[in-house]
Design an enzyme around this catalytic site. Structure first.
Site, PDB file in Angstrom:
ATOM      1  N   HIS A   1      -9.566   4.845  -1.320  1.00 27.80           N
ATOM      2  CA  HIS A   1      -8.656   4.860  -0.170  1.00 27.80           C
ATOM      3  C   HIS A   1      -9.306   5.620   0.971  1.00 27.80           C
ATOM      4  CE1 HIS A   1      -4.556   3.443  -1.618  1.00 27.80           C
ATOM      5  NE2 HIS A   1      -5.353   3.265  -2.650  1.00 27.80           N
ATOM      6  N   GLY A   2      -8.873   5.336   2.199  1.00 26.33           N
ATOM      7  CA  GLY A   2      -9.445   6.023   3.350  1.00 26.33           C
ATOM      8  C   GLY A   2     -10.892   5.659   3.580  1.00 26.33           C
TER       9      GLY A   2
ATOM     10  N   ASP B   1       0.841  -1.198   0.000  1.00 24.13           N
ATOM     11  CA  ASP B   1       0.000   0.000   0.000  1.00 24.13           C
ATOM     12  C   ASP B   1       0.879   1.251   0.000  1.00 24.13           C
ATOM     13  OD1 ASP B   1      -2.352   1.477   0.117  1.00 24.13           O
ATOM     14  OD2 ASP B   1      -2.462   1.405   2.302  1.00 24.13           O
ATOM     15  N   HIS B   2       0.570   2.184  -0.889  1.00 25.17           N
ATOM     16  CA  HIS B   2       1.289   3.454  -0.997  1.00 25.17           C
ATOM     17  C   HIS B   2       2.806   3.246  -1.077  1.00 25.17           C
ATOM     18  CE1 HIS B   2      -2.087   6.192  -0.740  1.00 25.17           C
ATOM     19  NE2 HIS B   2      -2.594   5.425   0.217  1.00 25.17           N
TER      20      HIS B   2
ATOM     21  N   VAL C   1      -9.301  -0.080   4.055  1.00 25.68           N
ATOM     22  CA  VAL C   1      -9.668   0.254   5.426  1.00 25.68           C
ATOM     23  C   VAL C   1      -8.512  -0.121   6.345  1.00 25.68           C
ATOM     24  CG1 VAL C   1     -11.124  -0.443   7.384  1.00 25.68           C
ATOM     25  CG2 VAL C   1     -12.174   0.126   5.195  1.00 25.68           C
TER      26      VAL C   1
ATOM     27  N   HIS D   1      -7.482   9.862   4.834  1.00 28.50           N
ATOM     28  CA  HIS D   1      -6.911   8.814   5.670  1.00 28.50           C
ATOM     29  C   HIS D   1      -7.063   9.175   7.146  1.00 28.50           C
ATOM     30  CE1 HIS D   1      -4.369   7.995   1.945  1.00 28.50           C
ATOM     31  NE2 HIS D   1      -4.940   6.840   2.208  1.00 28.50           N
ATOM     32  N   GLY D   2      -7.328   8.171   7.985  1.00 33.62           N
ATOM     33  CA  GLY D   2      -7.352   8.388   9.422  1.00 33.62           C
ATOM     34  C   GLY D   2      -8.735   8.322  10.041  1.00 33.62           C
TER      35      GLY D   2
END
Length: 284
Positions: free
Chosen positions: A208-209, A82-83, A231, A178-179
């Protein structure tokens, strides 16, 4: 069944559901995710974040044991970086056995993003691995750096990017961050972005996120063509909350028992998102 994301996302795209990709960072979190998928007969993606691999446990320690879990699972399991922002790390993960990677060069100027991603697609072909990439930038709740209008994906740019790079899945930005969102907050999604990109590319699209986005946003995203949902925060939060509750109830709890309790809590969080994604019973 250890597989790449290619086949599972192609099928999800055809049948209009999404596959959950859950951020893990050790063997226990990966075990909880796979167990949840097996209970619901759903394909699943283990996302290993580049930052976790560099700050917690490296690919060489994690990859082979998780691959073994995947091979022995009764459902399809992919392991995805991821990323992945460092080209050398992305290539090393492929060499270590990852079946899928995300080449995230979205912070570079557009033409560099295209060039870097295209080269990674060519490199990954040697390993028969799938490649995800991103156009637009997704912000983070930390520091109140929420995704804003300027960070949303431009559909025309995304369509050009997909055609020129040959990627297997495209991550787009249309409202999530994100978060962990503040309690009671639900982000507003710009679904027209999804609609336009899907109509032009008909390829697997990625959210994403996904944590805290709200069930209606998730369901509508899937309906419009999102085929992979990332997630992490909600999965980790479920486990952290269980630690607090278990220690409050029994401060002398055995550490091994405590970890098993967190795995159960994490598994339930994953099952909730599998249900939202429409992937129950979709594994081969």
């Amino acid at each position: 069944m250890y597989v790449s994301m290619k086949g599972m996302l192609a099928r999800a795209n055809k049948e209009r559901y999404a596959v959950m990709a859950i951020n893990c960072f050790n063997l226990e979190t990966a075990r909880a995710v796979i167990d949840a998928a097996q209970e619901l007969r759903a394909p699943i993606i283990i996302d290993l974040l580049q930052d976790h691999l560099t700050s917690h446990l490296g690919s060489r320690f994690l990859t082979k044991p998780i691959i073994k879990m995947a091979e022995e699972a009764s459902v399809e399991v992919a392991i995805n970086l991821d990323h992945g922002q460092d080209v050398a790390i992305v290539k090393q993960c492929l060499a270590d056995g990852f079946s899928s990677v995300m080449m995230d060069a979205s912070s570079y100027p557009y033409e560099e993003n295209v060039a870097i991603t295209k080269k990674m697609v060519e490199f990954a072909e040697v390993y028969n691995a799938s490649v995800e990439a991103e156009v637009g930038n997704i912000g983070a709740v930390t520091g109140d750096n929420y995704t804003n209008q300027d960070m949303y994906t431009n559909p025309k740019v995304a369509i050009d990017f997909a055609e020129r790079t040959g990627i297997d899945a495209l991550a787009i930005s249309y409202g999530s961050s994100h978060g962990d969102y503040p309690e009671g907050f639900t982000p507003a999604f710009q679904f027209d972005i999804v609609r336009e990109i899907k109509a032009a590319t008909n390829m697997p699209l990625v959210l994403h996120g996904g944590s805290g986005c709200g069930s209606e946003n998730i369901r509508e995203s899937v309906r419009l063509g999102i085929n992979k949902i990332n997630v992490g925060s909600d999965f980790m939060k479920a486990q952290a909350d269980k630690i607090k509750a278990s220690l409050k109830e029994n401060p002398a709890i055995n550490y091994v028992d405590l970890i098993h309790e967190t795995m159960k809590a994490g598994k339930e969080a994953v099952k909730y998102y599998i249900q939202l994604s429409g992937s129950i019973g979709k594994s081969l």
